[in-house]
Design a protein around this motif. Structure first.
Motif, mmCIF file in Angstrom:
data_model
loop_
_atom_site.group_PDB
_atom_site.id
_atom_site.type_symbol
_atom_site.label_atom_id
_atom_site.label_comp_id
_atom_site.label_asym_id
_atom_site.label_seq_id
_atom_site.Cartn_x
_atom_site.Cartn_y
_atom_site.Cartn_z
ATOM 1 N N ASP A 1 2.140 0.516 8.269
ATOM 2 C CA ASP A 1 1.912 -0.409 9.453
ATOM 3 C C ASP A 1 3.211 -0.136 10.274
ATOM 4 O O ASP A 1 4.106 -0.759 10.683
ATOM 5 N N TYR B 1 -5.660 -9.319 10.322
ATOM 6 C CA TYR B 1 -5.343 -7.975 9.629
ATOM 7 C C TYR B 1 -6.419 -6.312 9.179
ATOM 8 O O TYR B 1 -6.507 -5.784 10.131
ATOM 9 N N TYR B 2 -6.837 -6.959 8.326
ATOM 10 C CA TYR B 2 -8.039 -6.123 7.674
ATOM 11 C C TYR B 2 -9.379 -5.853 9.341
ATOM 12 O O TYR B 2 -9.758 -4.374 9.398
ATOM 13 N N CYS B 3 -9.170 -6.169 10.313
ATOM 14 C CA CYS B 3 -10.698 -6.241 11.517
ATOM 15 C C CYS B 3 -9.872 -5.267 12.252
ATOM 16 O O CYS B 3 -10.819 -5.005 13.333
ATOM 17 N N ALA C 1 0.727 -9.497 8.265
ATOM 18 C CA ALA C 1 0.871 -9.173 7.791
ATOM 19 C C ALA C 1 1.981 -9.804 5.906
ATOM 20 O O ALA C 1 1.944 -10.456 5.457
ATOM 21 N N TYR D 1 -8.832 -5.725 -3.677
ATOM 22 C CA TYR D 1 -8.372 -6.861 -3.591
ATOM 23 C C TYR D 1 -9.539 -7.758 -2.913
ATOM 24 O O TYR D 1 -9.224 -9.137 -3.680
ATOM 25 N N ARG E 1 -5.891 -3.514 10.098
ATOM 26 C CA ARG E 1 -5.290 -1.905 9.073
ATOM 27 C C ARG E 1 -4.896 -0.748 9.546
ATOM 28 O O ARG E 1 -6.132 -0.248 11.041
ATOM 29 N N ARG F 1 -10.857 -2.074 -2.098
ATOM 30 C CA ARG F 1 -11.960 -2.913 -1.107
ATOM 31 C C ARG F 1 -12.275 -3.822 -1.753
ATOM 32 O O ARG F 1 -11.414 -4.946 -2.931
ATOM 33 N N ILE G 1 -6.105 -12.634 7.129
ATOM 34 C CA ILE G 1 -6.134 -11.422 6.544
ATOM 35 C C ILE G 1 -8.163 -10.921 7.073
ATOM 36 O O ILE G 1 -8.062 -9.419 6.737
ATOM 37 N N ASP H 1 -6.605 5.887 8.299
ATOM 38 C CA ASP H 1 -6.340 6.743 7.244
ATOM 39 C C ASP H 1 -5.961 8.145 7.470
ATOM 40 O O ASP H 1 -6.368 8.527 9.126
ATOM 41 N N ARG I 1 0.656 -0.969 -0.042
ATOM 42 C CA ARG I 1 -0.300 0.150 -0.101
ATOM 43 C C ARG I 1 1.125 1.111 0.165
ATOM 44 O O ARG I 1 0.477 2.348 0.862
#
Length: 657
Positions: A489, A629-631, A497, A579, A634, A576, A626, A637, A211
Motif C-alpha cells: 500500500d 479503499y477497495y474501489c 486502511a 473478507y 486498493r 474476496r 472499506i 496485482d 495482506r
C-alpha cells in the motif's frame, strides 16, 4: 514488470498513482511511520506499566497482575518462538556460537523495551542518513537497505499487538464498566490512555500485515526473516527477471521470424483485397458463359463406341439482389458453374479456346507399352471420318478390357490409399503437438553439444563405434509457474486502511466488552463458536495438508481472527470471499450482542448510551473506508514467473518465526 516488482518488494514510490521524489518517499515510507510507531510504543508500554502499578496501589491485585502479565507475555513468546525455529537457530549459529545467541536472546527478553527502542532508533538513523545522499545513489540504497534490515524485534511487535493490546482493551474496558459512579480519576485516566494507544497499535500492525502473504509471494520479506530467507527471495526476483526477459526475447524473435518468413505477406493481402473489391464491382446482371465442344468416344457394354459431342458451358450466375453481394456469392461468381450438354455430332473440327481452364481433369497419358499405331475397331467410311486414336487402349482390345478390369479397381484403391495418407498427415500436423527441438535434437546439431552429457544412448551392436548420430541429448527444462500477489500500500492507502481498522477495532472491542459485562457466560460461548468457525475455515482452506507445527500456528491464527482478519502464513485462494464472509459474520455478531444488552438492560450511567452510539458510528465509518479503499486505493496485482524448484520446499512448513 521490473517496476511492479520493485513496488512489491519495497515500499511504493507513488501516491495515488503519481510518482513521488525519492526524498518524499523516504519521509512517507520510513521516517514518519518510524517516528509514529516509536511514540506509540513508548506511550503504550509506559502507560501499561503505570496502570499496573496504580492497580496494585489501589488494592486490586487481580487486575494489576493481569495487566503486568499481558506486558511481559509478548517478549516471552518471542523468545520461545525464536528458539524453536530451525531457521532462526541456524541464522544465529552462522554468525556466532549457539551459547552467544541464546544469551543475546535472553538479554532481549529481560530488557525488551531497550531492544525495541534500539531497533526504532537504528531505523530512524539510517533513514535520515539516506536523505544526505543523491537520488538513486548507491550509498542511499545501502542506507535504506540497513533501515529495512530484518530483526526478531519485528516479530515481538507483531505478537505484542495481539497478545497484549487486544486482550488489554477487553480487560480494561470490563474493569471500567463494572465500576460504580465513584471511580478513581487517576486509574480511569490511565485506563483511557491504555485503551487509546492499544487500539492505535493494534490498528497499525493490522494495516501492515493484513495482506502480507500475498505481498511476500511477489517479493516482500517478513520483517523477522533470516538472511538465508532474504537471499532466497532475492534469487526468486532475479529468476523472475531472467524468465521475463527470456519471454520478451522469444516474442521478439517470433515477430522477426514471421516478418522474414513472409516478406510478401502485405503484398499478398493487398492483392486479395483488390480482387475482392473488383469482384464486388461486377454488374450482377451480366451473364458470362462459354461453350466448349469436346469430341470423344464412350464405351458401351456391347464393345461398341458411341461418338458424342459434349458442350461445356461455363455459366456465371447473377445475384438476386443487385448491389447486395455476400461472400458466398463472390466465391460462386469466382468459380463459374459447369453445364454439360450432349448434342449431335456437329462441327467436329470447331473447338473454342476458353479463357479459364475447366475443372474436369485432363485424360491420362498413354501407357508406355502402347504401340505407335493402335488398331481401330471399325474402318472409317465416307460419312464417318476417322476419329482421334484412343490413347487409353493397348494393342489388343481383349487384353485392354481384361487389364482394365484388373487395374481400374487397383488404381481406385491406390487413390483411396493416397487420400487416407494425406488426410492422416494433415490431421497429425494440425492436432498432434510436436515435441520441442531441444528434446529431439542430436548432439551434432547443437553448437555446445560437447559440454552436455548424453542422457539416452541409442542401442548399438557390440563392436560398433559410437558416433554422434547415435547419441540423442534430451534436455528437460525446469517447469515454471505463475505466482500472483499484490503491491504494498502507498501512503494514501495505508492512511485510509489505518482509520478503517481503527473504526473496526473500536466497534468490535466495545461490542465484546459490553456484552461481557452483562452476559459473561454467553460472551465465552459466542467467542468459542467464532473460534471454532475460524478453525474450520482454515482447515477447509488448507485441506488439512499441513504439518503439526503449522496446525499449532493455525490455533494461534484463529485466536487473532476473533479480533481482526489478516493473511499471515496462509494465502487465501479467494480473498474476496474470505473478507465478505468474515465481515458479515462479525457485523452480525456485533449487532446482535449490542442489540441484546441495549434493549434489555437498565443503565445506571450515561456511558452505555455513549458506547452504543460509538458502536454504530464506528461501524458506519468502517464500511465507508472499506468502500473507498477497495474501489480507489486498493493496490495493484503483481504476477511473478518462477521455477517450481526455485522455491525451497521447507519454506511452506516453517514456523511463524
Amino acid at each position: 514488470m521490473s517496476a511492479e516488482l520493485a513496488h512489491a518488494a519495497s515500499p511504493p514510490a507513488h501516491i495515488l498513482g503519481y510518482a513521488i521524489r525519492s526524498r518524499t518517499r523516504i519521509y512517507v515510507s520510513y521516517i514518519i511511520p518510524t517516528c509514529l510507531a516509536l511514540l506509540v510504543y513508548m506511550l503504550q508500554t509506559s502507560t501499561d506499566l503505570a496502570l499496573s502499578y496504580q492497580l496494585f496501589r489501589k488494592h486490586e491485585p487481580g487486575y494489576g497482575a493481569g495487566t503486568l502479565v499481558l506486558v511481559l507475555l509478548p517478549p516471552l513468546l518471542t523468545y520461545l518462538l525464536v528458539l524453536s525455529s530451525r531457521e532462526q537457530r541456524s541464522s544465529v549459529s552462522a554468525n556466532r556460537s549457539k551459547c552467544m545467541g541464546c544469551s543475546l536472546g535472553l538479554l532481549q527478553l529481560l530488557f525488551f523495551p531497550l531492544a525495541v527502542l534500539y531497533r526504532f532508533t537504528m531505523r530512524l538513523f539510517w533513514s535520515v542518513e539516506a536523505l544526505y545522499h543523491e537520488d538513486d545513489d548507491v550509498e542511499r540504497m545501502k542506507c535504506l537497505a540497513k533501515a529495512t534490515q530484518t530483526s526478531n524485534i519485528e516479530l515481538y511487535l507483531l505478537i505484542q499487538a495481539y497478545a497484549q493490546a487486544a486482550p488489554q482493551i477487553i480487560l480494561q474496558m470490563y474493569h471500567m464498566l463494572v465500576q460504580d459512579i465513584f471511580r478513581n480519576y487517576e486509574t480511569s485516566a490511565l485506563q483511557s490512555m491504555c485503551l487509546v494507544f492499544a487500539a492505535i497499535d493494534l490498528a497499525g500492525i493490522t494495516t501492515s500485515y493484513h495482506r502480507i502473504e500475498s505481498q511476500r509471494r511477489v517479493g516482500r520479506n517478513y520483517p523477522w526473516a533470516t538472511a538465508q530467507q532474504v537471499e532466497a527471495q532475492r534469487c526468486r526476483l532475479e529468476q523472475n527477471e531472467r524468465l521475463c526477459g527470456e519471454v520478451e526475447r522469444r516474442k521478439r524473435e517470433s515477430e522477426r521470424s514471421l516478418a522474414t518468413s513472409f516478406p510478401q505477406s502485405e503484398k499478398i493481402m493487398a492483392n486479395f483485397h483488390a480482387r475482392q473489391e473488383s469482384a464486388s464491382q461486377i454488374e450482377t446482371s451480366a451473364i458470362g458463359s462459354h461453350e466448349l465442344h469436346v469430341n470423344g468416344h464412350d464405351e458401351v457394354d456391347n464393345d461398341a463406341v458411341e461418338k458424342l459431342e459434349v458442350i461445356a458451358m461455363l455459366h456465371q450466375p447473377t445475384s438476386t439482389v443487385p448491389g447486395n453481394v455476400t461472400d458466398d456469392d463472390k466465391i460462386y461468381q469466382a468459380r463459374p458453374k459447369l453445364h454439360l450438354q450432349r448434342n449431335e455430332l456437329q462441327h467436329l473440327d470447331s473447338i473454342e479456346v476458353l479463357d479459364t481452364v475447366p475443372e474436369t481433369p485432363a485424360p491420362p497419358p498413354p501407357p508406355a507399352t502402347a504401340p505407335p499405331a493402335l488398331p481401330m475397331l471399325r474402318l472409317p467410311t465416307e460419312n464417318d471420318p476417322p476419329a482421334a486414336p484412343d490413347l487409353r487402349r493397348t494393342a489388343s482390345d481383349t487384353e485392354y478390357r481384361r487389364s482394365r478390369r484388373v487395374t481400374r479397381p487397383l488404381s481406385q484403391l491406390e487413390t483411396f490409399k493416397d487420400m487416407l495418407l494425406v488426410n492422416a498427415q494433415l490431421y497429425i500436423k494440425e492436432h498432434v503437438p510436436r515435441p520441442p527441438k531441444l528434446l529431439i535434437g542430436r548432439v551434432d546439431e547443437e553448437p555446445n553439444s560437447d559440454e552436455r552429457t548424453p542422457l539416452v544412448l541409442a542401442q548399438t551392436p557390440k563392436g560398433t563405434p559410437l558416433t554422434p548420430k547415435d547419441v540423442v541429448d534430451f534436455y528437460f527444462p525446469r517447469p515454471t509457474k505463475i505466482v500472483n500477489g499484490i503491491q504494498q500500500d502507498d501512503f494514501a492507502g495505508r492512511t485510509v486502511a489505518f482509520f478503517g481498522w481503527i473504526a473496526f477495532i473500536i466497534m468490535r472491542m466495545l461490542s465484546l466488552a459490553t456484552f461481557c459485562v452483562f452476559y459473561p457466560r454467553a460472551f465465552f460461548i459466542v467467542v468459542g463458536v467464532h473460534y471454532a468457525l475460524m478453525l474450520a475455515a482454515l482447515a477447509l482452506e488448507t485441506r488439512c495438508h499441513v504439518s503439526w507445527s503449522r496446525c499449532l500456528f493455525y490455533l494461534l491464527l484463529a485466536y487473532i481472527y476473533i479480533f481482526v482478519l489478516i493473511e499471515l502464513r496462509v494465502c487465501f485462494k479467494s480473498i474476496r470471499r474470505w473478507y465478505v464472509c468474515y465481515l458479515v459474520l462479525v457485523l452480525a455478531e456485533n449487532i446482535t450482542m449490542s442489540a441484546i444488552w441495549y434493549g434489555n438492560e437498565q443503565f445506571e450511567s450515561w456511558w452505555f448510551g455513549f458506547i452504543w452510539e460509538w458502536i454504530v458510528y464506528s461501524g458506519i465509518l468502517f464500511l465507508a473506508t472499506i468502500v473507498v479503499y477497495y474501489c480507489i486505493l486498493r493496490p495493484k496485482d503483481v504476477t511473478l514467473i518462477v521455477e517450481e524448484e526455485g522455491e525451497p520446499p521447507q519454506q511452506s512448513e516453517q514456523s511463524v518465526a
